[in-house]
Scaffold this motif. Structure first.
Motif, short mmCIF file in Angstrom:
data_model
loop_
_atom_site.label_atom_id
_atom_site.label_comp_id
_atom_site.label_asym_id
_atom_site.label_seq_id
_atom_site.Cartn_x
_atom_site.Cartn_y
_atom_site.Cartn_z
N UNK A 331 2.05 -13.30 7.51
CA UNK A 331 2.18 -11.97 6.93
C UNK A 331 1.02 -11.75 5.97
N UNK A 332 0.34 -10.62 6.12
CA UNK A 332 -0.81 -10.30 5.28
C UNK A 332 -0.36 -9.44 4.10
N UNK A 333 -0.72 -9.85 2.89
CA UNK A 333 -0.46 -9.06 1.70
C UNK A 333 -1.79 -8.57 1.14
N UNK A 334 -1.90 -7.26 0.90
CA UNK A 334 -3.13 -6.66 0.38
C UNK A 334 -2.82 -5.97 -0.95
N UNK A 358 -8.61 -1.03 4.85
CA UNK A 358 -8.87 -1.06 6.29
C UNK A 358 -9.58 -2.36 6.68
N UNK A 359 -10.54 -2.78 5.85
CA UNK A 359 -11.31 -4.00 6.15
C UNK A 359 -10.41 -5.23 6.08
N UNK A 365 -7.89 -11.86 6.80
CA UNK A 365 -8.32 -13.11 6.19
C UNK A 365 -7.99 -13.08 4.70
N UNK A 366 -7.68 -14.25 4.11
CA UNK A 366 -7.43 -14.27 2.66
C UNK A 366 -8.71 -13.98 1.88
N UNK A 367 -8.59 -13.15 0.84
CA UNK A 367 -9.71 -12.85 -0.05
C UNK A 367 -9.17 -12.96 -1.47
#
Length: 437
Positions: A331-334, A358-359, A365-367
């Motif tokens: 799961x992606x968290x932004x 959007x990117x 990917x984790x940032x």
């Protein structure tokens, strides 16, 4: 005359808000709709002209025509004659006659003007920046059928469909008269690509009499939906939409999300919901529903948004993205909660913030400080918590000087403490039941 000049000439009249039905019909009316014997611009704009225009609208959209006729009748009873506005209508008609192509965009501009000035009686319109974020996420799915169970004024659905493929189409539902009217107006120039129904989506979901209708993309702003849920709807639902749990009375986000999940295609379906951040933090039944949905690998991403995206509403919101067929279990968290500009009581997502969302969503990917990728094991270790304060904090370079960041972090910690307290209360209650004689 450009559509901007036309809009300025329309809104220059102090009476334009009371004449909106007539203005709608004047924009929808076109000389091409008339017999060849009719003049390009009529000499008279009395009641007969507008009822005639409504009749012509009815050839394309009977529901819209009926709604407009009712509003014409109300104006006739309350205000009477249109004689004082004859030259006003004539000037607008002459402007439209010079360039017939401006009609669709002029209508959209007028609708946005009415919805933004505080006089709109329907559901609050979705902010343009939020629509851009949702559109960017939905376009990555490549879908062509769209459904909005709380379509409000129809703008979100209309923009998603119009910016998709030429074969795209959408269905919107709403129980509010004013919302349906604006949705139908937006659909008029898009012919068969948009349909709006006056219906309560939870009580009257789109179906073929046997099963639910399914869509490539199901999307909705649920941030005002907290009081729409009656628990009795869940127990006897013939479509089995609420298999992940029955939310408490009045807590409408997760029932509507489950409805959205049931209406997305089983293969490659996407659902995108805007919710109050509190919907991700509450304990009890709602926590169980969230957990079950994540355990079934349906949650794809969470985008944490700034507070005050709506005027006079200080709540923080989040975008939830679900997929029916996922290649990954992560799961992606932004975190986009800091990507805004502020003006008085309103925050607005920045263009840079929209691009970053959007990117991050596309790259997955984790940032550090901006995006986190969690496995099911990671989520399970945290009790499937979605508290943003658990995964994101104030940036180091903000130090103690950014009081807004500190305040947001404080609110996150308070909400997290509230959730843990609720879980403890529930466990103590269950323990008491077991030891009771």
């Amino acid at each position: 005359m450009s559509r901007v000049d036309l809009l300025e000439s329309i809104t220059a009249s102090p009476d334009y808000r009371t004449l909106t039905t007539h203005l709608f019909l004047l924009i929808l009316w076109s000389p091409n709709d008339h017999d060849s014997s009719d003049e390009e611009v009529p000499e008279s704009f009395e009641e007969e002209f507008f009822y005639r225009a409504a009749w012509l609208v009815g050839e394309t959209s009977p529901l819209l025509a009926n709604a407009l006729r009712k509003k014409l009748d109300i104006y006739k009873l309350e205000a009477g004659s249109l004689a004082a506005h004859h030259e006003y209508f004539r000037a607008i008609a002459h402007g439209l006659a010079k360039d017939d192509s401006v009609r669709p965009m002029l209508l959209e501009m007028l609708l946005q003007s009415l919805e933004a000035d505080g006089s709109y009686e329907g559901t609050r319109p979705c902010p343009e920046e939020l629509i851009q974020v949702i559109a960017g996420i939905s376009q990555q799915s490549g879908g062509r059928s769209y459904y909005d169970p709380l379509s409000a004024n129809g703008r979100l659905l209309a923009e998603l469909v119009s910016n998709s493929s030429s074969s795209a189409w959408g269905l919107g539902q709403s129980s509010a008269d004013e919302d349906i009217l604006h949705g139908l107006l937006r659909a008029f120039f898009q012919h068969d690509s948009l349909t709006f129904e006056k219906a309560d989506a939870l009580k009257s979901p789109p179906n073929d009499g046997v099963g639910l209708q399914s869509f490539d993309v199901v999307v909705s702003d649920l941030s005002e939906s907290a009081d729409v849920w009656a628990t009795e709807l869940g127990a006897g639902d013939p479509f089995g939409r609420f298999k992940y749990g029955i939310a408490p009375k009045g807590k409408g986000e997760w029932p509507l999300i489950q409805h959205m999940l049931a209406c997305m295609r089983k293969d490659q379906g996407v659902a995108i919901a805007v919710v109050d951040l509190a919907a991700l933090l509450r304990a009890g039944k709602e926590a169980e529903i969230r957990r079950a949905i994540m355990q079934n690998n349906l949650l794809d991403a969470v985008v944490y948004l700034p507070a005050k995206l709506y005027r006079s509403d200080a709540r923080s919101l989040a975008i939830l993205v679900f997929k029916s067929s996922r290649q990954s279990s992560s799961v992606l968290l932004i975190d986009a909660s800091k990507q805004y500009t502020s003006e008085k009581s309103l925050n607005t997502l920045t263009a840079e913030g929209i691009q970053q969302i959007q990117k991050h969503y596309s790259r997955r990917e984790p940032v550090e400080g901006n995006a986190v990728l969690l496995s099911i094991a990671d989520l399970e270790a945290t009790g499937f918590a979605l508290n943003p304060g658990r995964y994101f904090s104030a940036r180091a370079d903000e130090g103690l000087h950014d009081l807004d960041a500190l305040s947001r972090e404080h609110e996150y910690l308070k909400l997290e403490l509230w959730q843990v307290g609720g879980q403890i209360d529930e466990l103590l209650s269950r323990l008491a039941e077991k030891v009771a004689p």
